[in-house]
Design a protein around this motif. Structure first.
Motif, short mmCIF file in Angstrom:
data_model
loop_
_atom_site.label_atom_id
_atom_site.label_comp_id
_atom_site.label_asym_id
_atom_site.label_seq_id
_atom_site.Cartn_x
_atom_site.Cartn_y
_atom_site.Cartn_z
N GLN A 1 69.32 59.11 27.57
CA GLN A 1 68.87 61.17 27.91
C GLN A 1 70.85 61.20 28.03
OE1 GLN A 1 66.29 61.45 30.73
NE2 GLN A 1 64.74 61.28 29.98
N GLU A 2 71.80 60.68 28.62
CA GLU A 2 72.89 60.51 28.57
C GLU A 2 73.79 59.83 27.40
OE1 GLU A 2 74.16 61.94 31.45
OE2 GLU A 2 71.53 61.62 31.95
N LEU A 3 73.47 59.92 26.37
CA LEU A 3 74.20 59.87 25.01
C LEU A 3 75.02 60.93 24.26
CD1 LEU A 3 71.56 57.94 22.66
CD2 LEU A 3 73.76 57.31 23.24
N ASP A 4 74.38 61.95 24.73
CA ASP A 4 74.62 63.11 24.40
C ASP A 4 76.61 62.95 25.50
OD1 ASP A 4 73.03 63.98 22.27
OD2 ASP A 4 72.25 65.42 23.21
N TYR A 5 76.28 63.05 26.32
CA TYR A 5 77.56 62.86 27.38
C TYR A 5 78.64 62.42 27.12
CZ TYR A 5 74.91 66.38 29.99
OH TYR A 5 74.34 67.27 31.14
N LEU A 6 77.97 60.61 26.32
CA LEU A 6 78.90 59.85 26.07
C LEU A 6 79.56 59.94 24.52
CD1 LEU A 6 79.97 56.88 26.11
CD2 LEU A 6 78.01 55.80 24.36
N LYS A 7 78.98 61.08 23.84
CA LYS A 7 79.55 61.65 22.56
C LYS A 7 80.33 62.46 22.60
CE LYS A 7 75.21 60.22 19.92
NZ LYS A 7 73.98 61.32 19.36
N ALA A 8 80.40 63.10 23.63
CA ALA A 8 81.58 64.39 24.86
C ALA A 8 82.21 63.86 24.72
CB ALA A 8 80.72 65.14 25.40
N HIS A 9 81.34 62.42 25.36
CA HIS A 9 83.54 62.37 25.87
C HIS A 9 84.76 61.13 24.83
CE1 HIS A 9 83.02 63.25 29.98
NE2 HIS A 9 81.58 62.67 29.87
N LEU A 10 84.01 60.60 23.99
CA LEU A 10 84.19 60.41 23.24
C LEU A 10 85.09 61.52 21.71
CD1 LEU A 10 81.30 57.85 21.36
CD2 LEU A 10 83.72 57.15 23.31
N ALA A 11 84.35 62.46 21.77
CA ALA A 11 84.96 63.43 20.90
C ALA A 11 86.15 63.74 21.91
CB ALA A 11 84.13 64.56 21.39
N THR A 12 86.45 63.91 22.87
CA THR A 12 87.60 64.41 24.23
C THR A 12 89.01 63.13 23.45
OG1 THR A 12 86.12 64.67 25.28
CG2 THR A 12 88.09 64.68 25.87
N LEU A 13 88.04 62.16 23.34
CA LEU A 13 89.78 61.54 22.61
C LEU A 13 89.29 61.12 21.51
CD1 LEU A 13 88.53 58.12 25.91
CD2 LEU A 13 90.10 60.60 25.91
N GLY A 14 88.54 61.60 20.46
CA GLY A 14 89.23 61.54 19.58
C GLY A 14 89.51 60.28 18.96
N ILE A 15 88.43 59.53 19.22
CA ILE A 15 87.39 57.97 18.55
C ILE A 15 86.15 58.55 17.89
CG2 ILE A 15 86.30 55.97 19.61
CD1 ILE A 15 87.78 56.16 22.57
N PRO A 16 86.68 57.94 16.33
CA PRO A 16 85.16 57.94 16.01
C PRO A 16 84.13 57.72 16.37
CG PRO A 16 87.15 56.67 15.07
CD PRO A 16 87.29 56.83 15.72
N GLN A 17 82.65 57.61 16.04
CA GLN A 17 81.04 57.75 16.29
C GLN A 17 80.60 56.94 15.84
OE1 GLN A 17 79.26 60.64 18.77
NE2 GLN A 17 81.15 61.86 19.17
N VAL A 18 80.36 55.53 16.06
CA VAL A 18 79.37 54.79 15.41
C VAL A 18 77.80 55.12 15.94
CG1 VAL A 18 78.72 52.35 15.48
CG2 VAL A 18 81.38 52.88 15.25
N ILE A 19 77.91 55.17 16.72
CA ILE A 19 76.37 55.77 17.13
C ILE A 19 75.56 57.17 17.35
CG2 ILE A 19 76.74 54.12 19.48
CD1 ILE A 19 77.55 56.22 21.33
N ALA A 20 76.68 58.26 16.12
CA ALA A 20 76.30 59.21 15.83
C ALA A 20 74.80 59.51 15.69
CB ALA A 20 77.25 59.92 15.18
N SER A 21 74.44 58.22 15.18
CA SER A 21 73.05 58.49 14.38
C SER A 21 71.79 58.25 15.65
CB SER A 21 72.69 57.64 12.92
OG SER A 21 72.89 56.76 14.05
N LEU A 22 72.15 57.81 17.26
CA LEU A 22 71.84 57.30 17.82
C LEU A 22 71.13 58.86 18.89
CD1 LEU A 22 72.86 54.12 19.60
CD2 LEU A 22 70.62 54.51 17.63
N GLU A 23 69.72 58.61 19.26
CA GLU A 23 69.05 59.79 20.04
C GLU A 23 68.55 59.52 20.92
OE1 GLU A 23 69.75 62.69 19.27
OE2 GLU A 23 70.42 62.63 17.52
N PRO A 24 68.02 59.78 22.29
CA PRO A 24 67.44 59.48 23.32
C PRO A 24 65.74 58.16 22.90
CG PRO A 24 67.83 61.65 23.59
CD PRO A 24 68.61 61.37 22.24
#
Length: 232
Positions: free
Chosen positions: A29-52
């Motif tokens: 359920q915290e995956l969206d927060y992880l993605k937001a922090h990765l975006a803050t750092l400008g890191i490409p998201q391998v997990i973009a397709s993962l959902e809760p």
């Protein structure tokens, strides 16, 4: 260093410290927060397709990935020549923890070389760095950053690639994607901290000899499932 960046780094390490332990709460359920922090750092998201996921789904995936025949998540299980070297490495890891006032224990009992424990340590170092930045204590910030560089270079960053490779061979897709994302984050971390990490070479590794006191080697279930007495 930017305070927002340091806090995002801390949160990413904290997320993985939870994700690499048996899920008793639904961290997906915290995956969206992880993605937001990765975006803050400008890191490409391998997990973009993962959902809760449902908690039971996470638990099944964890057991498939890290169960008896799955991948190992302990640093010193990879490539050390004998159990004495294993003891030395464990002592070195524990020495890092003690230097920053950290002791293993509490509700979750794990060895100091478990990947979740190492992530938790880096999480705490980043929080200490953020606190020092808020207090305008550059001397303490440098101490924390130096600890991050050394621990990443000597331990977490060094063995993470072979850990990811073992997941690719044995793991559930969910954890494979998470691990690949974590590897991308650690590559960014190394650049951010200004270090070059020399990873272990999977092709040259053999399993570290098992120390029976620290393993399941004497268990009858292991004998039945793995006739050789090792880890499948």
């Amino acid at each position: 260093m930017d305070l927002e960046v340091t806090v995002s780094r801390a949160q990413i390490y904290g997320f993985y410290a939870e994700a690499f332990l048996y899920p008793r709460e639904n961290w997906s359920q915290e995956l969206d927060y992880l993605k937001a922090h990765l975006a803050t750092l400008g890191i490409p998201q391998v997990i973009a397709s993962l959902e809760p996921y449902e908690l039971e789904t996470l638990q099944r995936a964890f057991c498939q990935t890290f169960g008896l025949s799955g991948s190992l998540c302990y640093e010193t299980e990879y490539g050390l020549p004998h159990e004495f070297r294993m003891s030395q490495e464990l002592a070195d890891i524990a020495g890092f923890y003690r230097a920053f006032g950290v002791r293993c224990g509490g509700a979750v009992q794990e060895r100091p070389d478990h990947i979740a424990v190492e992530c938790e340590f880096m999480h705490l170092l980043c929080l200490k760095e953020a606190w020092a930045a808020q207090q305008k204590r550059p001397d303490q910030m440098e101490i924390c950053q130096d600890g991050e560089r050394k621990f990443l270079g000597d331990h977490l960053g060094k063995w993470l690639p072979v850990f990811v490779r073992s997941l690719e061979l044995h793991g559930d897709t969910l954890f494979v994607q998470l691990a690949r994302q974590f590897q991308a984050f650690l590559a960014w971390e190394a650049q951010h901290l200004g270090i070059q990490v020399q990873p272990l070479e999977a092709s040259k590794l053999a399993s570290t000899p098992i120390v029976e006191d620290w393993s399941c080697a004497g268990c009858s279930a292991v004998s039945e499932m793995c006739p050789s007495g090792g880890v499948a």
